[in-house]
Design an enzyme around this catalytic site. Sequence first.
Site, short mmCIF file in Angstrom:
data_model
loop_
_atom_site.label_atom_id
_atom_site.label_comp_id
_atom_site.label_asym_id
_atom_site.label_seq_id
_atom_site.Cartn_x
_atom_site.Cartn_y
_atom_site.Cartn_z
N ASP A 66 0.84 -1.19 0.00
CA ASP A 66 0.00 0.00 0.00
C ASP A 66 0.88 1.24 0.00
OD1 ASP A 66 0.86 -0.26 2.64
OD2 ASP A 66 -1.08 0.29 3.51
N PHE A 79 6.66 2.17 -4.35
CA PHE A 79 8.07 2.42 -4.01
C PHE A 79 8.55 3.82 -4.40
CE2 PHE A 79 7.94 -2.27 -4.25
CZ PHE A 79 8.39 -2.55 -2.96
N HIS A 189 11.58 -8.88 0.44
CA HIS A 189 11.24 -7.46 0.31
C HIS A 189 12.50 -6.61 0.48
CE1 HIS A 189 9.25 -3.61 1.17
NE2 HIS A 189 8.20 -4.13 0.58
#
Length: 222
Positions: A66, A79, A189
């Site tokens: 999100d 990002f 991640h």
Amino acid sequence: MKDVQIEKSWKEKLKNFLNSDVWLSLSDFVQKEYLSKAVYPKQEDLFNAFSLTPFDKVKVVIIGQDPYHGEGQAHGLCFSVQDGVKLPPSLKNIYKEIESDIGIKKDFTKGNLEEWGSQGVLLLNSILTVVSGEPASHRGKGWEKLTDMAIKTISDQREGAVFMLWGNFAKEKKGLIDTTKHLVLEAPHPSPLSAHTGFLGCKHFSQANEYLKGRGEEGIEW
């Protein structure tokens, strides 16, 4: 919100959702949230990812969770941050991996990734809005149905796209993708909490370009 100004090719591809009761409910909820709270990004930036990367131009899909929940950061691209905003830690690690992988020097003072979008990189958050200071505050409200449809439609109706799935949340989207038609790249991640467990050194950026060039397409200028 109901009469959303979304890029025309995407509006056509997503019309079944945009004509659904789920969309009516979601748009009502989001509109009320904007009126009563600080919500990011600005409404006019909600669908920037689609605007910058029309359906037929998609080469690479990067999936985020999100938007950034700090003031002035989010502008509708996962990002990415607006001009003049300090790079978040995850984006710093993305830049570090690009430098290591491809050998090009990145400007760590500029975190706006619109140039990627205009080259065919769909920078898609799964959830498109967030309340200030409350990450994942709009999870489960309906955005995921819209963005899952976008991912699956690319998989079904296009060939030779590169999907970059970073972290467990993004990896959960793999089931939407036909891996016989597309390249799926998975890694931890880029957050500082996990980047050193396999994101740094994953070489996704060079792999993506090699794949695209092998199909006779131009690579991305990362």
